[in-house]
Design a protein around this motif. Structure first.
Motif, PDB file in Angstrom:
ATOM      1  N   ASN A 196       0.569   6.498  -4.543  1.00 43.51           N
ATOM      2  CA  ASN A 196       0.599   7.474  -5.574  1.00 43.51           C
ATOM      3  C   ASN A 196       0.072   6.808  -7.144  1.00 43.51           C
ATOM      4  O   ASN A 196      -0.221   7.522  -7.958  1.00 43.51           O
ATOM      5  CB  ASN A 196       1.993   8.036  -5.969  1.00 43.51           C
ATOM      6  CG  ASN A 196       2.497   8.579  -4.726  1.00 43.51           C
ATOM      7  OD1 ASN A 196       1.502   9.235  -3.993  1.00 43.51           O
ATOM      8  ND2 ASN A 196       3.571   8.711  -4.434  1.00 43.51           N
ATOM      9  N   VAL A 197      -0.183   5.629  -7.057  1.00 41.68           N
ATOM     10  CA  VAL A 197      -0.681   4.964  -8.328  1.00 41.68           C
ATOM     11  C   VAL A 197      -1.887   5.040  -8.173  1.00 41.68           C
ATOM     12  O   VAL A 197      -2.983   4.745  -7.243  1.00 41.68           O
ATOM     13  CB  VAL A 197      -0.397   3.317  -8.475  1.00 41.68           C
ATOM     14  CG1 VAL A 197      -0.873   2.790  -9.921  1.00 41.68           C
ATOM     15  CG2 VAL A 197       1.285   3.302  -8.475  1.00 41.68           C
ATOM     16  N   SER A 198      -2.731   5.467  -9.472  1.00 41.62           N
ATOM     17  CA  SER A 198      -4.177   5.728  -9.651  1.00 41.62           C
ATOM     18  C   SER A 198      -5.136   4.408  -9.481  1.00 41.62           C
ATOM     19  O   SER A 198      -4.477   3.447 -10.182  1.00 41.62           O
ATOM     20  CB  SER A 198      -4.733   6.647 -10.669  1.00 41.62           C
ATOM     21  OG  SER A 198      -4.217   5.903 -12.025  1.00 41.62           O
ATOM     22  N   GLY A 199      -6.207   4.175  -8.971  1.00 40.33           N
ATOM     23  CA  GLY A 199      -7.008   3.075  -8.709  1.00 40.33           C
ATOM     24  C   GLY A 199      -6.639   2.106  -7.842  1.00 40.33           C
ATOM     25  O   GLY A 199      -7.121   0.932  -7.936  1.00 40.33           O
ATOM     26  N   GLU A 255       0.766  -1.292  -0.121  1.00 43.87           N
ATOM     27  CA  GLU A 255       0.056  -0.117   0.083  1.00 43.87           C
ATOM     28  C   GLU A 255       1.104   1.301   0.090  1.00 43.87           C
ATOM     29  O   GLU A 255       0.468   2.204  -0.653  1.00 43.87           O
ATOM     30  CB  GLU A 255      -0.913   0.057   1.114  1.00 43.87           C
ATOM     31  CG  GLU A 255      -1.832   1.251   1.256  1.00 43.87           C
ATOM     32  CD  GLU A 255      -2.627   1.117   2.371  1.00 43.87           C
ATOM     33  OE1 GLU A 255      -3.389   2.234   2.727  1.00 43.87           O
ATOM     34  OE2 GLU A 255      -2.659   0.156   3.333  1.00 43.87           O
ATOM     35  N   LEU A 256       1.961   1.276   0.500  1.00 45.61           N
ATOM     36  CA  LEU A 256       2.864   2.163   0.700  1.00 45.61           C
ATOM     37  C   LEU A 256       3.656   2.441  -0.611  1.00 45.61           C
ATOM     38  O   LEU A 256       3.644   3.694  -0.998  1.00 45.61           O
ATOM     39  CB  LEU A 256       3.645   2.182   2.023  1.00 45.61           C
ATOM     40  CG  LEU A 256       3.516   2.394   3.437  1.00 45.61           C
ATOM     41  CD1 LEU A 256       4.555   2.096   4.353  1.00 45.61           C
ATOM     42  CD2 LEU A 256       2.899   3.432   3.548  1.00 45.61           C
ATOM     43  N   TYR A 257       3.971   1.352  -1.267  1.00 42.54           N
ATOM     44  CA  TYR A 257       4.625   1.620  -2.456  1.00 42.54           C
ATOM     45  C   TYR A 257       3.776   2.189  -3.671  1.00 42.54           C
ATOM     46  O   TYR A 257       4.325   2.866  -4.768  1.00 42.54           O
ATOM     47  CB  TYR A 257       5.365   0.068  -2.837  1.00 42.54           C
ATOM     48  CG  TYR A 257       5.910   0.204  -4.165  1.00 42.54           C
ATOM     49  CD1 TYR A 257       7.256   0.543  -4.169  1.00 42.54           C
ATOM     50  CD2 TYR A 257       5.484  -0.428  -5.346  1.00 42.54           C
ATOM     51  CE1 TYR A 257       8.019   0.431  -5.261  1.00 42.54           C
ATOM     52  CE2 TYR A 257       6.284  -0.503  -6.434  1.00 42.54           C
ATOM     53  CZ  TYR A 257       7.477  -0.025  -6.502  1.00 42.54           C
ATOM     54  OH  TYR A 257       8.004  -0.009  -7.841  1.00 42.54           O
ATOM     55  N   LEU A 258       2.393   1.697  -3.519  1.00 42.33           N
ATOM     56  CA  LEU A 258       1.596   1.914  -4.737  1.00 42.33           C
ATOM     57  C   LEU A 258       0.438   3.166  -4.052  1.00 42.33           C
ATOM     58  O   LEU A 258      -0.506   3.214  -4.894  1.00 42.33           O
ATOM     59  CB  LEU A 258       0.592   0.657  -5.111  1.00 42.33           C
ATOM     60  CG  LEU A 258       1.310  -0.416  -5.571  1.00 42.33           C
ATOM     61  CD1 LEU A 258       0.282  -1.680  -5.553  1.00 42.33           C
ATOM     62  CD2 LEU A 258       1.963  -0.265  -6.906  1.00 42.33           C
TER      63      LEU A 258
END
Length: 1702
Positions: free
Chosen positions: A608-611, A603-606
């Motif tokens: 800034n990823v949309s969706g 969750e921390l890694y993603l």
């Protein structure tokens, strides 16, 4: 052939267990033998001799050798040459049935008929088709075809290659039928093709599908859905589904009587509803022209039928149907300018009415299922009057409760039967499995050992049928864990080496030291405590999510999330280092922890990823980390997982049925919803709930199964008509609820074996206990004053306390301490050093007394009027270091009223105390106290004794009880009209003062009598003291204006009723016993709800806002308003409000409230529609923009409601059974006096209520007597009663005058016939007529019927409508339920309700008291709330009656969401805080949301708890009766039935009957004493004593029959002694005759005499007539031989009978 038989026989190891009960067909299993022509000839020879062989008629099919099951491994390995080949049947039952079996590679049994029908069993063609049919691939191929077909069935538009696929599937099904026809043969007997109902289904569906391909019959609905029946083909292809279908079919057979009784009651209540409400729902308020108005103004269309113009009706704001009204004073009234007339149509599209029998039956079925009942209540009460609320209370509460109890009871009995069968089967099979495994292991057969273990798993109690035993058998769990360990050990050697090399880190000594150090830290008890605190803090952080949220809060939560992820990651890394990766991942909880860590890092890694925002949802999994430290959670989850695995077949069957129903609904009504949508929506747009596509159809089926079906049924009726919708809905409701209820009961049965965790705990739990013990020890060391043992406490004692605490502490120390109050009090007493007296801890700390004591009356022992008999016992228990306590127990202060608590012998009930006081004035105080001989001490002692006599006097108690009822009832008068009734208000004020003084005086008297300490240690007296405080506060509030809010606590006065009546006390104690121990489970359920609430906040927070058009009250379309800013920029006459839904998920609290509405199925449709329409935060909702969000609510209904509810109820049942056993099996909800009444009622229900009336001597009276008592006459009267019911059924509203005339003459004829019956019985029975209750009832019916016929002629039909006479006559239909006259099944179904009636009455009194308290509270807080939503002129809190109506709705979970929405009106835009309420000084019509939420939520939980116990009582009474029937014992009722039958054979009451009548007597008895004819041999073998004249005494017969039923054990000797002593006491002066012989001796004498006579006769014939032909001599010899043989067989039969009895 003989060689083959020997070669194919199993090993000798399987032949050894000859005497054991094995899972096989015969005592010694034989080998598998090929089926040949010789086998067929041998079978025919056996069949030819079948009529001469009677020894095998009692054989039954072996359940382990049924079709579809696997051949037990005890028959040995299956040779390759026997696979798919015909074999001789191994089940002895089918040896003479012309059958053979075939086994496939999986050892699955297939049974075929050996007779020739299509092809011979030895035909190559048939053998080939059999091989194809039994091959596993063929079944798999068919299953895949069906699943593919199911995938394409819901599609409304098939792809281009869809028709080709359908033709291919049809060819596959046709090929399957041909294979089965050839392999099994065409016939309807078992094991033929048409002998299986599933083959009939396949054949019919395939035939119809072929017909529809070539004939255009798709316009007929039945042909459109025929292909959908293919879905049900999944059932025979799965053995688990098929078995559950068989079980449910067996349940349906048992439910036949319940279904008939339900239809009977529904029909009767429907007829009553027709008589009361026919045509009333057409009454509407019509606008009537006034004198100063023109007719043209109202009759704008110049229509001569002005009354039919719907625009002239009065409509409430926001309602689509006109306001209903009535002509009664308590009915709805029309506003000024309107009159109440009968015009227009019925409400709800005309489908809600009582105008005909069909619609009345639908309305009653709706009330019984409690679907949207509040709307029907309000409609009827508006149109007919509030007095008819009694009708709805009877239907919606008592009738619905009774019918539901019947269904639950019968299904629970079936579930228990399956459970017992599974337990018996497991007990039989387990030893054989162990023996087989041991033998194979000794033989060093590794392959066979592995096969055996696989077989054990398949045949273990986790299989489909025997699954029920696994749910409550702890050994099954242990065995399962052992198998898992073995499976881990059986890993390949290469994998083990790989794991040992890479996953076990033993690198260097430094690394090992580091590992040991980390292991010491991470495994320390304080580490687990810190981790637990971190988990709880993380849960709190998750629960703080809300909308709108400040940036600071968002930042804090983000930082907290990072910290917790870091803590959990560090925990995982440290544990991996301490335990090695190999050991770490061997623990299930560690795997779960690692998944949570990986999720947090992902969750921390993603981020800034949309969706990827949906990943936040999985944070809620951290809540379940508490399960590692919470044994209750772990045990419940283990039980749940085992239950679902065991019931997977039933779950799959339920899903299959839902899928089938959804597809059928789509095919039947999908097109109609699209074509006729304008009938249900003015904009011609499909609503949220329809069946035009599969997903909506599936949601509609789910809604029906949840109990919300009537509104969608109205839509379906509007678009598709009655003939398709009603059968479809009834099918889904009945079959679906049967599946759900059975699944629910199976889960409840598994959780009912739950036991609170005690000592078996894992390392984490023990670490928490050690940490808590260390903390407590440190606190006691640092702060010695906190402990109750002073500063001189020794170290050894402290260590002992800590050790005891660790041993006896509860298993959930950090999470559920609140639910284990008893352990808390134990620790407190141990630390304080206070010694316990003979009263139990429950008595001193709660409302639960000892079972042997019904009321606690504390009094000082030193001044008691009764000798303190157990002073020595108390002193002995107190120990050496309690000399001060001993002094207190023997004396008291002269002037103080503080006394010690006394023993249970002194705190007894009033009826247990002696009336004459003994040695009351010879008591002496102990040394060191003021002497009682002093004048002052004697005066004080006499005063206390006098006070005690007063408070324990029966008249005083009755007076206080009466005052309590009066003070409670006075609260009902304080409604909104109290200021207008000055006289009543003044009387109530004076009454409050009087009540206050009386209760203060009573309290002072009890203080004087018992002392302060004894008074305030009794919980009921504490309650009385609290009520006195309430009285005082209310008086203070009336005296001063600033204290006026104190008046609102007056509603607590009603709680005093609890302490005054024993029935209330018993129920409260029982509820505490059954419910408080379930608090731990409730916390588990609350944790599940918390997880769903947090998920709801993540999904829907801030998305329920919408922009509303103030003119129409509807939402703006997205094309006009897209978001919040556009809404606020719109200006018409005022700015548009960006409004939020009143129920939302903006925070966890609102989420809990929304989930509660979903759980009670009130308002959940609105919440679900808002979620489905949501588009995003600050965005305008769009119609079904997010349709799949409905899956969230489906998941909650299954996981958050269905499963936790089964947990809670199962644990409550476990507590109920535990306390019931403690009380000796008696009901814990009834008093001691009611227990005696229970046994009397049980005996009364079994007695023959029809008294014997002697036949008159007068010839005319004798003729009349024979006439009225004949069976034909009774049948004729019953036919007339049913005919009269049919005449009411055919009536309808606005029927023709000819019909009215015909019905009047029919009614007159029936009254004349019933009057004639009454006269004839009066002539025949004379004065005895009025000695029977049923005759009195018939007489009253005749009187009222005649009165109802002639009274309208004098006062008119307006006051006495014709339907009154018909309803009076209809009341005679209750004769069907008359014991001895109606069906016996009705009596069996009514018996449990009657036996549980005392307990149900007690609980009903408590429900009424709770409703009363909450009704008064509602009157004080919500009386002036604005009337909208659920609050209207009928349901409101203005008066006591209206408040009780509202509370009744909430009790059955109906309409409370609407009332809560009205109370939510607290803003200026929703209500007027300055509104003037006429007749009172209160201003405003706003509500208080916070108080409203607490009010409704608390009442829902309290009422649910009480009602659940009501159902438990009724269902347990069913199971109790069923268990007694199965038990090999006799009850008092069986003996009473025996003597009732005896009266017919001994009318003169001589207590003797002739031996010739013995056989008829035994055959006339009821089971279990019943002996079917021929029974003479068995009766003779009983060896009954016979008196002179071949007479037998009734007691001898009864004792012999009792011995036959119960056997010869200790119980039997006790029963015989009790019977003999009871008989002697009942007949003290009866002359008893000594027996001179017995039945067995008399039979032997008769046989001997016959032999002697015939021998002597033959001797005389040979001597006197030597010339007699040899033929006569041969005949005589044959006759003598036959007689001798008969005598020999009689003796043999007698011996066999005696041996069988022994």
């Amino acid at each position: 052939m003989q060689q083959n038989r020997e070669r194919l026989s199993p090993p000798s190891s399987f032949k050894a267990g000859k005497g054991t009960n094995l899972e096989m067909a015969s005592p010694e299993p034989k080998g598998l033998v090929p089926f040949t022509r010789e086998s067929l000839e041998l079978m025919k020879q056996h069949i030819a001799k079948k009529h001469n062989e009677e020894q095998r008629e009692d054989l039954k099919p072996n359940t382990d050798l049924e079709v579809g099951k696997e051949l037990p491994f005890v028959y040995g390995n299956l040779p390759q040459g026997m696979v798919s080949e015909p074999l001789e049947d191994v089940d002895p039952y089918y040896k003479n049935k012309n059958t053979f079996i075939v086994l496939n590679k999986k050892r699955t049994i297939f049974r075929f008929s050996a007779t020739w029908c299509t092809f011979s069993p030895f035909s190559l063609t048939r053998r080939t088709t059999i091989k194809i049919l039994v091959h596993p691939f063929f079944r798999l191929f068919i299953l895949i075809s069906v699943l593919i077909d199911c995938i394409f069935m819901p599609m409304t538009e098939l792809p281009k290659w869809g028709p080709a696929l359908q033709n291919t599937l049809l060819g596959i099904y046709t090929f399957e039928i041909l294979i089965k026809l050839i392999a099994r043969g065409i016939w309807v007997e078992p094991f033929y093709f048409f002998g299986d109902p599933w083959n009939w289904l396949d054949f019919s569906v395939t035939l119809f599908e072929h017909v529809t391909r070539y004939l255009p019959l798709n316009f007929i609905p039945i042909f459109r859905i025929t292909r959908n029946l293919r879905i049900l083909k999944i059932i025979p292809l799965n053995q688990g589904l098929k078995s559950f279908v068989r079980i449910l079919t067996h349940c349906l057979k048992k439910l036949t009587g319940v279904i008939i009784l339900t239809l009977f009651f529904l029909s009767v209540f429907s007829l009553i509803g027709m008589g009361l409400f026919m045509g009333n729902l057409k009454h509407k308020c019509l606008r009537w022209p006034q004198e100063n108005e023109t007719v043209t103004l109202h009759n704008r269309t110049e229509n001569p039928y002005y009354i039919r113009e719907t625009e002239n009706f009065y409509y409430l704001e926001g309602e689509i149907y006109a306001l209903l009204c009535g002509n009664r004073t308590d009915a709805g009234q029309c506003p000024e300018g309107y009159v109440c007339v009968k015009a227009g149509t019925n409400p709800d599209y005309g489908f809600t009415n009582f105008d005909s029998f069909g619609w009345a039956l639908l309305a009653l079925f709706r009330l019984m299922t409690q679907d949207y009942p509040e709307a029907l209540y309000h409609q009827i009460l508006y149109a007919s009057g509030k007095v008819y609320m009694i009708f709805f209370v009877v239907i919606s509460f008592w009738f619905a409760f009774y019918i539901a109890s019947l269904f639950l009871g019968i299904l629970a009995m079936s579930c228990e039967e399956e459970k017992q069968k599974a337990a018996e089967k497991a007990e039989k099979t387990e030893p054989q499995f162990q023996q087989t495994l041991k033998e194979l292991q000794e033989g060093d057969k590794a392959a066979e050992t592995k096969t055996t273990q696989i077989e054990m798993k398949k045949r273990s109690p986790t299989s489909m049928i025997t699954s029920f035993n696994m749910l409550d058998d702890s050994t099954a769990t242990v065995r399962h864990e052992e198998e898992l360990k073995k499976s881990r050990k059986r890993r390949p050697l290469c994998l083990y080496r790989f794991a040992k090399t890479l996953l076990i880190w033993n690198c260097s000594p430094c690394w090992l030291k580091l590992k040991a150090f980390i292991h010491m830290i991470i495994m320390d008890p304080f580490t687990d405590l810190v981790l637990t605190i971190c988990i709880i803090l993380n849960v709190c952080f998750l629960a703080l999510e809300c909308y709108p949220m400040r940036e600071e809060t968002t930042s804090v939560l983000s930082i907290g999330n990072l910290i917790f992820i870091g803590i959990f990651t560090a925990e995982m890394i440290l544990k991996i280092i301490a335990m090695h990766p190999y050991g770490y991942f061997q623990v299930g909880w560690n795997i779960f922890d690692s998944l949570i860590v990986f999720h947090g890092l992902a969750e921390l890694y993603l981020a800034n990823v949309s969706g990827m925002a949906f990943l936040k949802i999985f944070r809620v999994l951290r809540i379940f980390k508490l399960g590692k430290y919470w044994p209750t959670f772990r045990i419940l989850m283990l039980i749940l997982s085992n239950s679902l695995v065991a019931l997977k077949g039933l779950v799959l069957l339920l899903f299959t049925f839902m899928f089938f129903s959804a597809v059928v609904g789509l095919k039947l009504f999908g097109r109609s919803y699209k074509e006729c949508v304008c009938n249900i929506d003015k904009d011609c747009q499909l609503p949220h709930w329809h069946m035009h596509d599969f997903f909506h159809s599936f949601l509609n089926v789910l809604r029906i199964l949840c109990g919300e079906w009537i509104e969608t049924l109205w839509d379906c009726l509007k678009v598709a008509g009655q003939f398709g919708c009603l059968p479809f809905y009834m099918m889904v409701i009945l079959i679906g609820n049967l599946l759900i209820i059975y699944l629910f009961l199976a889960l409840v049965s598994s959780f009912s074996s739950y036991k609170a965790p005690t000592t078996e705990e894992n390392g984490e739990e023990q670490n928490l206990q050690r940490a808590m013990a260390r903390i407590k020890k440190g606190i006691n060391y640092v702060f010695p004053k906190i402990s109750c043992k002073k500063q001189n406490i020794s170290k050894e004692t402290m260590d002992n306390v800590n050790n005891v605490y660790v041993r006896e502490n509860i298993s959930d120390p950090t999470l559920s301490d609140v639910s284990n109050t008893q352990d808390f009090f134990k620790d407190k007493e141990k630390s304080s050093g206070t010694e316990k007296n003979t009263m139990t801890e429950n008595e001193s700390q709660s409302l639960i007394p000892s079972p042997s004591v019904s009321e606690t009356v504390p009094i000082a022992s030193g001044e008691s009027d009764i000798e303190n008999l157990d002073n020595k016992e108390i002193q002995s228990k107190s120990g050496d270091g309690s000399s001060k306590e001993k002094v207190k127990q023997s004396s008291s202060s002269e002037c103080s009223t503080v006394d010690i608590a006394i023993s249970e012998e002194e705190t007894v009930c009033e009826h247990e105390k002696p009336k004459q006081l003994k040695n009351g004035y010879r008591r002496r105080s102990s040394p060191g106290q003021i002497s009682g001989e002093s004048k002052k001490g004697r005066i004080w002692q006499n005063i206390r004794k006098t006070c005690r006599k007063i408070v324990e006097n029966g008249c005083f108690k009755c007076f206080i009880g009466l005052v309590t009822l009066l003070s409670t009832g006075a609260l009902a008068f304080e409604d909104i009209y109290i200021d207008q009734r000055k006289t009543i208000k003044i009387l109530l004020e004076y009454a409050d003062m009087i009540f206050t003084y009386i209760f203060i005086l009573e309290m002072l008297l009890k203080w004087m009598a018992y002392g302060f300490k004894a008074y305030f240690t009794d919980s009921w007296y504490k309650l009385d003291f609290m009520v006195v405080i309430v009285f005082c506060l209310s008086l203070i509030g009336k005296s001063r204006e600033e204290f006026k809010p104190l008046i609102s606590v007056k509603f607590l006065r009603a709680l005093r009723v609890l302490s005054q009546f024993e029935r209330m006390k018993v129920v409260v104690r029982a509820l505490i016993k059954t419910t408080l121990p379930a608090l731990n489970v409730f916390l588990v359920c609350l944790m599940i709800w918390l997880a769903f609430s947090i998920i709801g906040v993540y999904l829907f927070a801030g998305t329920f806002y919408e922009c509303i058009d103030p003119t129409s009250g509807e939402r703006f379309p997205v094309s006009e308003v897209m978001n919040k800013s556009q809404c606020e920029s719109l200006v018409f006459n005022e700015s548009m409000q960006w409004e939020n839904a009143k129920l939302n998920f903006d925070n966890v609290g609102n989420g809990f409230l929304s989930l509660l509405q979903v759980a009670t199925f009130n308002g959940w449709i609105t919440i679900m529609n808002s979620a489905v329409d949501s588009t995003g935060v600050n965005k305008q909702p769009n119609f079904e923009d997010n349709i799949y969000m409905s899956c969230y609510f489906i998941s909650f209904i299954v996981i958050g409601l269905f499963l936790p509810l089964s947990m809670l109820i199962g644990v409550i049942i476990a507590n109920f059974n535990k306390h019931k056993i403690k009380q000796g099996g008696s009901n814990i909800f009834i008093t001691v006096k009611q227990k005696r009444q229970y046994h009397a009622l049980r005996g009364l229900l079994h007695e023959d209520s029809q008294k014997i009336i002697r036949r008159p001597r007068n010839k005319f009276q004798r003729f009349m007597f024979d006439l009225v008592t004949s069976q034909v006459f009774n049948v004729f009267i019953m036919v007339l009663i049913c005919f009269q019911a049919i005449t009411i059924m055919i009536q309808s509203d606005e029927q023709s005058s000819e019909m009215d005339t015909a019905l009047y003459w029919i009614t007159l004829f029936l009254v004349m016939v019933y009057t004639g019956e009454c006269v004839l019985k009066l002539i025949s029975f004379r004065c005895n007529y009025f000695t029977m209750g049923w005759n009195i009832f018939d007489f009253m019916v005749v009187i009222f019927s005649i009165t109802g016929l002639f009274l309208p002629l004098m006062v008119g039909y307006y006051l006495v409508p014709p339907s009154v006479v018909q309803l009076i006559l209809l009341s005679r239909i209750i004769h069907i339920l008359r014991p001895g006259k109606g069906p016996k099944v009705f009596r069996d179904l009514l018996l449990p309700l009657m036996l549980s009636f005392p307990a149900l009455l007690n609980i009903s009194l408590l429900i009424f008291l709770v409703m009363f308290v909450y009704a008064i509270f509602g009157m004080y807080n919500f009386a002036y709330v604005k009337k909208e939503f659920g609050i209207n002129d009928v349901a409101n809190f203005e008066t006591f009656g209206s408040s009780m109506l509202c509370l009744f709705q909430v009790t059955i979970f109906a309409g409370w969401d609407g009332m809560l929405n009205a109370i939510f009106n607290s803003k200026w835009s929703d209500c007027d805080p300055d509104k003037i309420n006429p007749g009172t000084q209160v201003r405003g019509d706003c509500g208080n949301p916070f108080v409203g939420i607490i009010y409704f939520v608390s009442y829902i939980f309290i009422s649910w708890m009480i009602i659940v116990n009501m159902y438990i009582i009724a269902v347990m009474e069913f199971l109790n009766i069923a268990s007694k029937k199965k038990a090999k014992t006799l009850s008092e009722d069986d003996f009473k039935k025996f003597f009732q039958v005896w009266k017919r054979f001994d009318p003169d009451r001589t207590q003797y009957i002739d031996s010739s009548k013995l056989s008829d007597l035994a055959a006339a008895l009821d089971p279990p004493l019943f002996m079917a004819k021929p029974n003479k041999g068995q009766l003779v073998a009983m060896d009954l004593p016979m008196a002179a004249g071949d007479r037998i005494h009734c007691l001898d017969i009864l004792l012999a029959l009792t011995k036959r039923v119960m056997g010869t054990d200790v119980r039997m000797e006790k029963v015989i002694s009790e019977m003999e002593s009871g008989f002697a006491l009942a007949n003290p002066f009866k002359i008893m005759y000594e027996p001179i012989t017995t039945t067995l001796k008399r039979k032997q004498e008769a046989v001997s005499a016959t032999i002697i006579q015939r021998a002597y006769k033959n001797y005389r014939l040979r001597r006197n007539d030597k010339n007699t032909s040899d033929i006569h001599m041969i005949d005589d010899d044959k006759e003598v031989q036959a007689t001798t043989e008969n005598a020999y067989f009689d003796k043999a039969e007698e011996k066999l009978t005696i041996q069988s009895q022994i």
